[in-house]
Motif scaffolding. Sequence first.
Motif, PDB file in Angstrom:
ATOM      1  N   TYR A 100       0.826  -1.201   0.000  1.00 56.06           N
ATOM      2  CA  TYR A 100       0.000   0.000   0.000  1.00 56.06           C
ATOM      3  C   TYR A 100       0.865   1.257   0.000  1.00 56.06           C
ATOM      4  CZ  TYR A 100      -2.945   3.763   1.806  1.00 56.06           C
ATOM      5  OH  TYR A 100      -3.578   4.961   1.988  1.00 56.06           O
ATOM      6  N   ASP A 101       1.887   1.274   0.851  1.00 58.13           N
ATOM      7  CA  ASP A 101       2.735   2.464   0.934  1.00 58.13           C
ATOM      8  C   ASP A 101       4.046   2.099   1.611  1.00 58.13           C
ATOM      9  OD1 ASP A 101       3.485   5.051   0.570  1.00 58.13           O
ATOM     10  OD2 ASP A 101       2.127   5.932   2.050  1.00 58.13           O
ATOM     11  N   ASP A 124       0.757  -2.693   4.256  1.00 57.21           N
ATOM     12  CA  ASP A 124      -0.074  -3.427   3.310  1.00 57.21           C
ATOM     13  C   ASP A 124      -1.488  -2.858   3.331  1.00 57.21           C
ATOM     14  OD1 ASP A 124      -1.324  -4.402   5.586  1.00 57.21           O
ATOM     15  OD2 ASP A 124      -0.486  -6.422   5.420  1.00 57.21           O
ATOM     16  N   PHE A 125      -2.382  -3.462   2.571  1.00 57.51           N
ATOM     17  CA  PHE A 125      -3.734  -2.916   2.440  1.00 57.51           C
ATOM     18  C   PHE A 125      -4.626  -3.251   3.631  1.00 57.51           C
ATOM     19  CE2 PHE A 125      -2.184  -2.583  -1.846  1.00 57.51           C
ATOM     20  CZ  PHE A 125      -2.787  -1.435  -2.330  1.00 57.51           C
ATOM     21  N   TRP A 162       0.006   5.423  -5.910  1.00 59.67           N
ATOM     22  CA  TRP A 162       0.399   5.576  -4.513  1.00 59.67           C
ATOM     23  C   TRP A 162      -0.591   6.450  -3.747  1.00 59.67           C
ATOM     24  CZ3 TRP A 162       3.820   2.380  -2.624  1.00 59.67           C
ATOM     25  CH2 TRP A 162       4.846   1.874  -3.427  1.00 59.67           C
ATOM     26  N   ARG A 164      -3.487   7.714  -1.348  1.00 64.32           N
ATOM     27  CA  ARG A 164      -3.925   7.198  -0.055  1.00 64.32           C
ATOM     28  C   ARG A 164      -5.429   6.950  -0.047  1.00 64.32           C
ATOM     29  NH1 ARG A 164      -0.302  10.318   4.575  1.00 64.32           N
ATOM     30  NH2 ARG A 164       1.725   9.783   3.677  1.00 64.32           N
ATOM     31  N   ARG A 165      -5.808   5.856   0.623  1.00 64.81           N
ATOM     32  CA  ARG A 165      -7.209   5.478   0.723  1.00 64.81           C
ATOM     33  C   ARG A 165      -7.688   5.690   2.148  1.00 64.81           C
ATOM     34  NH1 ARG A 165      -7.478  -0.459  -1.839  1.00 64.81           N
ATOM     35  NH2 ARG A 165      -9.163  -0.458  -0.291  1.00 64.81           N
ATOM     36  N   VAL A 168      -7.889   2.504   4.464  1.00 66.47           N
ATOM     37  CA  VAL A 168      -6.606   1.966   4.893  1.00 66.47           C
ATOM     38  C   VAL A 168      -5.937   2.914   5.889  1.00 66.47           C
ATOM     39  CG1 VAL A 168      -4.352   1.129   4.130  1.00 66.47           C
ATOM     40  CG2 VAL A 168      -6.366   0.780   2.685  1.00 66.47           C
TER      41      VAL A 168
END
Length: 247
Positions: A100-101, A124-125, A162, A164-165, A168
Motif C-alpha cells: 500500500y505504501d 499493506d492494504f 500511490w 492514499r485510501r 486503509v
Amino acid sequence: MDESGVEREYRRRRKPPLAYLLLPGLLMMNAFIQTSRVSHDGDGGGSGFWWGPPAFALLMALTIARIALEQFRARTRVTAAGITAQGPVRARTWAWSEVYDIRVEQAPRGSGRMAPQWLTYLYDFQGRRFLLWQLNDWQLDDPYAEVAELCLAAAPLRSLTWERRPDVEELILRGAARRKAWTWGAYGGLLVFFLMLMVDIWQIVVGRPDHPFVLFVCVPLASGVVLAAVLQWYWSTRPPRSPARQP
C-alpha cells in the motif's frame, strides 16, 4: 541497480555506535549482579530468588544473539517483483500489488543516539506495517529521499497508484494507537517490576516470606496488560496522528 532503477539492496554499511553494543550488556550485568545478591540474601530463609541469575544469563545470551543477527543478517532487497525484508531470523516478501505504501517514520521517543531516529516501514492494504531493515538514518544519509526515489521508480510496476485510501489510513491510525498503548503498557509493567524488586528486598530484610514468582512475573504482567488495555480503549476513540515524515 538495474535499468528501471528499482533493483537495489540495503545492507549494513556503517557500524553502530559502540554504546549501542555496550549499554545493553552493562544493564544486564548490573541486573545479574543485583539478582544474584537477592538470591544469596534469600538463601537463609524464604524461597529466595534462585532462578534469577540463570534467567538473566539466558536473557543476556538471547539479546547478544539478536543484536549480532540483526547487524549481519538483516537486510532489505527490492526487485521488479517486489520487496523482501530479511529479518534476524525469517524473511518476508511482498509483491508490488500487495504494497500500500512505504513510509519513513520517526523512531519512538527516548531512543536518543542509541538507535536510528528515522525508520522505514512497509504498509499493506490491511493497515499492517513491517520494518524494512537497514533503510534508516544510520545506514543512509537521507532515508526519506531514498524512499521517495524508490517509490517513483516502482510506480510503473504497480497496478495501483500511490494515492492514499481513507479506509486503509483509518486502519493504519488504529494500529498506531494499539502499538502506542502496548508500548506504554510494557513501560508500566517494567516500572512495576522494579517496584516489586524493592518490595522483595524489603521482605527479605525484615524476615517476611517472599513470593518472587508472584512479585516478578504475575504482578508486572497483569499491570502491563491492564494498562495497555485501558490505553488502547482510550486511544481507539482518538487515534494518534500518523508519525510518517512529510515532504
